[in-house]
Scaffold this active site. Structure first.
Site, PDB file in Angstrom:
ATOM      1  CE  LYS A  53      42.700  44.505  49.228  1.00  0.00           C
ATOM      2  NZ  LYS A  53      43.587  43.351  49.106  1.00  0.00           N
ATOM      3  CD  GLN A  97      43.360  39.670  49.888  1.00  0.00           C
ATOM      4  OE1 GLN A  97      42.882  40.552  49.186  1.00  0.00           O
ATOM      5  NE2 GLN A  97      44.208  39.937  50.860  1.00  0.00           N
ATOM      6  CG  ASP A 120      47.733  43.814  44.562  1.00  0.00           C
ATOM      7  OD1 ASP A 120      47.551  44.980  44.964  1.00  0.00           O
ATOM      8  OD2 ASP A 120      47.261  42.809  45.122  1.00  0.00           O
TER       9      ASP A 120
END
Ligand code: NAP
Length: 283
Positions: A53, A97, A120
């Protein structure tokens, strides 16, 4: 013979377009978009995802503020970090994460992400907006799937769509997105009866199961559009999807491969969501 749609190529085109937009912003004197990445612990898979990422962000000109917290971080310290990022005006997007190290409460931590930075699409507010079909952030993999269906030239209105899998991250949100596009959606899972028969009704079939080569030609209607989300490792170490590509491909209108299918789109959508957060905060 079906058309093979490579997510890697679609993502490459979209990343180039995004880089141009960011370069334009910079040339007009604005700061770069900024994504805060919060990683707790040293899970090797998470470390590798985060690295991927970071690299993708750098390529398009998104700045990354990396916060690598120790495995032993307390819930309170983790939450303080998320709060700080949520309040920091120079941060546009926040990526927590997952999974978190054992003992930390994932859901409690996620809810502290400011909804306007929730790239997200995991907070309850983002989920609610998706279910109400209101503008908001949508999880990256489902968003990537929708972009691939568009690339396939598949018009969704009135089509029968079957999604195998109902996870919070993939199956459930993609089913909602398909419904928001006026498809008639069936969600299948491990308790579904007559799965093959249900899937054979699908004009659009999305497999998000996590079982290697599970979907064979017996599941697929002639001319269907098939999206393979699964990422599985075979005994020989190679990756494969949930769909038995060789058996299914001759019967479809279009299909995504594994690797180089949905996977590259997921990261691309994270970049696009971060840019969207930057743009709407700027406005
Ligand atoms: P998950 O949380 O494990 O969910 C799997 C779903 O499949 C569950 O809803 C489960 O049903 C259903 N299922 C399992 N066995 C089944 C069976 N025999 N028949 C019908 N349904 C069955 O997995 P996930 O996070 O959604 O991920 C699914 C796959 O996509 C994995 O291979 C994962 O690695 C991959 N993935 C790829 C990307 C990408 O970027 N390409 C992103 C995320 C995930 P129940 O609900 O009844 O248990």
């Amino acid at each position: 013979m079906g058309q093979i749609i490579y997510g890697s190529e679609v993502a490459k085109e979209r990343r180039a377009a995004l880089k141009e937009k960011i370069d334009m912003q910079r040339s007009e004197g604005r700061r770069a978009p900024c994504l805060a990445v919060i990683l707790a612990g040293d899970n090797p898979a998470s470390l590798s995802y985060v690295k991927g990422k970071e690299k993708a962000c750098a390529e398009v000109g998104i700045e990354v503020k990396m916060m690598h917290l120790p495995e032993t971080v307390s819930q309170q310290e983790l939450e303080n970090n998320i709060r700080q990022c949520s309040e920091d005006d120079k941060i546009d997007g926040i990526l927590l994460q997952l999974p978190l190290p054992q003992g930390l409460q994932e859901n409690r931590a996620i809810q502290l992400i400011s909804p306007d930075k929730d790239v997200d699409g995991l907070t309850e507010i983002s989920v609610g907006r998706l279910y109400l079909n209101e503008p908001g952030f949508v999880p990256c993999t489902p968003l990537g799937i929708m972009a691939l269906l568009q690339k396939m030239g598949c018009s969704l209105s009135g089509k029968n769509a079957v999604v195998i899998g109902r996870s919070k991250l993939v199956g459930a949100p993609v089913a909602r997105l398909l419904q928001n596009e006026n498809a008639t959606v069936t969600i299948c899972h491990s308790k579904t009866h007559n799965l093959e028969q249900v899937c054979r009704q699908a004009d659009v079939l999305v497999a998000a199961i996590g079982r290697p080569l599970f979907v064979t030609d017996a599941f697929v209607k002639e001319g269907a559009y098939v999206i393979d989300v699964g990422i599985n490792r075979k005994a020989d170490g190679h990756l494969c999807g949930d769909v038995d590509f060789d058996k299914v491909m001759p019967h479809v209108s279009a299909i995504t491969p594994v690797p180089k299918g949905v996977g590259p789109m997921t990261i691309c959508m994270l970049l696009e969501n971060t840019y969207q957060a930057y743009e709407s905060r700027r406005q």
